[in-house]
Design a protein around this motif. Structure first.
Motif, short mmCIF file in Angstrom:
data_model
loop_
_atom_site.label_atom_id
_atom_site.label_comp_id
_atom_site.label_asym_id
_atom_site.label_seq_id
_atom_site.Cartn_x
_atom_site.Cartn_y
_atom_site.Cartn_z
N PRO A 162 -70.60 -42.72 -12.99
CA PRO A 162 -70.54 -43.68 -14.11
C PRO A 162 -71.10 -45.17 -13.56
N SER A 163 -70.83 -45.50 -12.35
CA SER A 163 -71.67 -46.98 -12.04
C SER A 163 -73.16 -46.85 -12.01
N GLY A 164 -73.56 -45.76 -11.56
CA GLY A 164 -75.01 -45.78 -11.46
C GLY A 164 -75.68 -45.48 -12.91
N TYR A 181 -81.46 -41.28 -8.60
CA TYR A 181 -81.57 -39.98 -7.60
C TYR A 181 -80.29 -39.30 -7.64
N GLU A 182 -80.16 -38.06 -7.77
CA GLU A 182 -78.64 -37.48 -7.67
C GLU A 182 -78.91 -36.38 -6.66
N ARG A 183 -78.08 -36.19 -5.58
CA ARG A 183 -78.27 -35.05 -4.71
C ARG A 183 -77.72 -33.74 -5.48
N MET A 198 -61.69 -30.07 -19.29
CA MET A 198 -60.57 -30.19 -20.37
C MET A 198 -60.14 -31.70 -20.53
N LYS A 199 -60.34 -32.59 -19.68
CA LYS A 199 -60.16 -33.98 -19.68
C LYS A 199 -61.60 -34.66 -20.36
N LEU A 200 -62.64 -34.21 -19.74
CA LEU A 200 -63.91 -34.81 -20.33
C LEU A 200 -64.94 -33.63 -20.46
C1 FAD Z 1 -60.98 -35.20 -9.20
C2 FAD Z 1 -60.86 -36.71 -9.52
C3 FAD Z 1 -60.59 -37.06 -11.04
C4 FAD Z 1 -60.55 -38.32 -11.43
N1 FAD Z 1 -60.10 -38.66 -12.41
C5 FAD Z 1 -60.32 -39.86 -13.08
C6 FAD Z 1 -59.66 -40.12 -14.25
O1 FAD Z 1 -59.17 -39.36 -15.06
N2 FAD Z 1 -59.70 -41.36 -14.80
C7 FAD Z 1 -60.56 -42.38 -14.07
O2 FAD Z 1 -60.78 -43.59 -14.46
N3 FAD Z 1 -60.90 -42.14 -12.80
C8 FAD Z 1 -60.97 -40.65 -12.34
N4 FAD Z 1 -61.33 -40.49 -11.01
C9 FAD Z 1 -62.06 -41.42 -10.34
C10 FAD Z 1 -63.58 -41.88 -10.95
O3 FAD Z 1 -63.86 -40.51 -11.34
C11 FAD Z 1 -64.41 -42.64 -9.93
O4 FAD Z 1 -63.81 -43.86 -9.64
C12 FAD Z 1 -65.82 -42.66 -10.51
O5 FAD Z 1 -66.54 -41.68 -10.71
C13 FAD Z 1 -66.62 -43.30 -9.63
O6 FAD Z 1 -67.76 -43.70 -9.92
P1 FAD Z 1 -69.16 -43.99 -9.03
O7 FAD Z 1 -70.32 -43.88 -9.95
O8 FAD Z 1 -68.71 -45.04 -8.08
O9 FAD Z 1 -68.98 -42.68 -8.11
P2 FAD Z 1 -69.13 -41.15 -8.36
O10 FAD Z 1 -68.62 -40.59 -9.79
O11 FAD Z 1 -68.68 -40.55 -7.11
O12 FAD Z 1 -70.66 -40.75 -8.17
C14 FAD Z 1 -71.53 -40.94 -7.19
C15 FAD Z 1 -72.65 -40.19 -6.99
O13 FAD Z 1 -73.62 -40.27 -6.02
C16 FAD Z 1 -74.06 -39.14 -5.67
N5 FAD Z 1 -74.61 -39.48 -4.20
C17 FAD Z 1 -74.05 -39.55 -3.17
N6 FAD Z 1 -74.71 -39.64 -2.29
C18 FAD Z 1 -75.98 -39.66 -2.59
C19 FAD Z 1 -77.12 -39.57 -1.90
N7 FAD Z 1 -77.23 -39.78 -0.62
N8 FAD Z 1 -78.37 -39.33 -2.81
C20 FAD Z 1 -78.01 -39.04 -4.03
N9 FAD Z 1 -77.05 -38.87 -4.95
C21 FAD Z 1 -76.00 -39.41 -4.03
C22 FAD Z 1 -72.86 -38.03 -5.68
O14 FAD Z 1 -73.30 -36.76 -5.58
C23 FAD Z 1 -72.29 -38.67 -6.97
O15 FAD Z 1 -72.67 -37.77 -8.15
C24 FAD Z 1 -61.13 -39.44 -10.52
C25 FAD Z 1 -61.82 -38.89 -9.21
C26 FAD Z 1 -61.48 -37.66 -8.82
C27 FAD Z 1 -62.01 -37.27 -7.59
#
Ligand code: FAD
Length: 494
Positions: A162-164, A181-183, A198-200
């Motif tokens: 979501p941040s990206g 870029y996504e691995r 079931m949640k999303l």
């Molecule tokens: C099982 C689970 C359930 C959750 N449920 C909830 C919820 O119900 N509600 C809620 O608000 N939050 C929930 N969270 C927390 C929430 O999902 C995270 O806080 C949020 O997704 C963080 O977003 P992000 O973009 O920072 O990182 P992420 O969502 O972790 O995305 C990072 C992405 O970067 C990619 N990546 C990493 N390294 C590399 C690389 N070197 N090259 C290319 N790509 C790379 C990864 O594959 C990943 O796709 C949950 C977390 C987990 C683990």
């Protein structure tokens, strides 16, 4: 007042939730929308208070109170109450890139800080938000965000969580050329391969990503930056890089027998399950992982709960969920007043389902694993559990959990899922970009800023603030985009 002081007339009513026996048959979402007239009444409950804490997003006692995106909650509720959903959508879009995600998965920090919630149930703001965004999609109101003019600047976003996605969306809208870029094989980060279907429902991510692609954002999946592509290549190719790789380093449980077969990190397990469902278009469930097994989930939080719900759908014989900390109180303690985030006992969907299926709450408090026991072939067969007692650390004042010797007991288990949190960023990425990290391995920036210790490299989301929430990740992505834009253009209108 939103309209006619609905809080005096209507009780809170939530959308129908399918019964456990129905919803555990598959991996489909199970929260249904209210009929529109009832939704309007729910929005009417908003008090439009003078100081709306719901949209505050400030930290109180170390926890966020109100929405970190500062959604204009009372205004949106008022518009919903008047049935003006198109305008409500425009208001929501002023602060929020992806309401369709948070209206499904957010713990609703807004509702915990709602004034109505001081004496009564809070306004159902999260479900109101769902009505608004789903109406907008159904009526073709959601723009793809294609820019009229391109700036000639190029930005790489590493990570499609979501941040990206939030950063990419805004920067593209501004006219920069954005590549994500996504691995993994699919876009979405933990929205895709953490949070269960079931949640999303994953079609909700595809719907948004489709719009972003139409608007010109390039998604490169299956590319591991720092391994498949060196950071130096990206630094040459792009004007700015945003690291949004999440806090993908799971915390392990290092006890004897850890190498037994049948022990997984929760996030790997949940990802495997979702991948199988998506690869087979939901025709096949990966039952062999779980069916007939006694499952032990280590970690009493939300990820653990997702594991419980998933294992029930896959036919687990029994599910236990261990939590190190004591059971929270049912009601707020005087030391945890409104509008602080309520630290109270929550029975989430997975636990509800476990109560329905096995007759009791799966959580066992103040307990951890002391040892895993293998059979002759190296497969997990038992776990030795040990009780914990709490003790206040004299120096820090913090609660420490101490094992109670002699309280050990063996339980039968052949599948363990470790949901004990995350430790922070992965070293190969931060080293590849030569950015500094703090003691928790979160990428370092000035407070409230997103530029790392390396010029041109920014960070956002869990990789920056540590394991958190989708709403924070979106807020960080949006703010990082603004900072990148300012540095590239000298000002930002984002
Ligand atoms: C099982 C689970 C359930 C959750 N449920 C909830 C919820 O119900 N509600 C809620 O608000 N939050 C929930 N969270 C927390 C929430 O999902 C995270 O806080 C949020 O997704 C963080 O977003 P992000 O973009 O920072 O990182 P992420 O969502 O972790 O995305 C990072 C992405 O970067 C990619 N990546 C990493 N390294 C590399 C690389 N070197 N090259 C290319 N790509 C790379 C990864 O594959 C990943 O796709 C949950 C977390 C987990 C683990």
């Amino acid at each position: 007042m939103s309209t006619k002081a609905g809080y005096l007339k209507y009780d809170r009513v939530d959308g129908t939730v399918l019964k456990e026996e129905e919803r555990t048959k598959d991996f489909q979402e199970f929260h249904l929308r209210l009929p529109f007239q009832q939704r309007r009444e729910q929005a009417e409950r908003c008090m439009n208070c003078g100081v709306p804490f719901c949209q505050n997003g400030t930290m109180i006692a170390g926890m966020a109170s109100g929405c970190p995106l500062h959604n204009l909650v009372p205004e949106i509720n008022t518009l919903v109450a008047h049935g003006r959903l198109e305008e409500a959508f425009r208001r929501l879009s002023m602060t929020h890139s992806f309401p369709e995600f948070t209206c499904r998965v957010c713990p609703a920090l807004c509702e915990a800080a709602c004034t109505c919630g001081v004496h009564d149930a809070p306004v159902a703001t999260k479900e109101n938000e769902k009505e608004v965004i789903e109406y907008a999609f159904e009526h073709g109101l959601v723009p793809d965000g294609k820019p009229k003019v391109r700036t000639g600047k190029k930005v790489a976003v590493i990570g499609s969580g979501p941040s990206g996605l939030a950063a990419a969306n805004l920067l593209n809208r501004r006219g920069h050329e954005v590549t994500v870029y996504e691995r993994k094989d699919r876009v979405g980060g933990l929205l895709r391969y953490g949070i269960p279907n079931m949640k999303l429902d994953k079609s909700v991510i595809d719907r948004r990503v489709g719009l972003m692609e139409e608007a010109g954002i390039r998604f490169l999946t299956g590319v591991d930056v720092g391994r498949d592509v060196p950071a130096s290549a990206l630094m040459e190719q792009y004007d700015s890089v945003i690291l949004a790789c999440g806090a993908s380093n799971p915390r392990d449980i290092q006890v004897p027998g850890r190498d037994a077969e049948g022990i997984f990190f929760a996030v790997d397990f949940l990802g495997m399950v979702t991948k199988k469902l998506l690869d087979t278009d939901f025709a096949e469930y990966p039952k062999s992982l779980v069916e007939g097994k006694d499952v032990l989930v280590i970690g009493g939080g939300d990820t653990g709960n997702d594991c419980v719900g998933t294992c029930i759908r896959l036919g687990a014989k029994s599910v236990r969920q261990l939590e190190m900390m004591p059971q929270p109180p049912v009601d707020r303690l005087p030391s945890n007043p409104w509008p602080e985030w309520p630290r109270v006992l929550k029975v989430d969907y997975g636990q509800e389902e476990a109560i329905w299926k096995y007759g009791s709450d799966p959580r066992i408090y103040q307990t951890t694993v002391k040892e895993f026991v293998k059979d002759k072939k190296g497969h997990l067969k038992e776990a030795v559990l040990i009780s914990l007692r709490s003790e206040k650390d004299e120096k820090s004042g913090r609660l420490r959990m101490i094992p109670v010797e002699g309280s050990e007991k063996k339980v039968k288990t052949s599948l363990v899922l470790i949901a004990a949190g995350f430790l922070g960023s992965e070293q190969y990425v931060t080293e590849s970009f030569s950015v500094s990290t703090d003691a928790r391995t979160n990428v370092k920036t000035e407070p409230g800023k997103y530029l790392t210790t390396r010029k041109g490299v920014y960070t956002a989301g869990d990789m920056h603030r540590g394991q958190s929430l989708v709403v924070w990740a979106i807020a960080e992505g949006q703010r990082a985009a603004r900072e990148v834009d300012e540095d590239l253009m000298g000002y930002s209108n984002l």
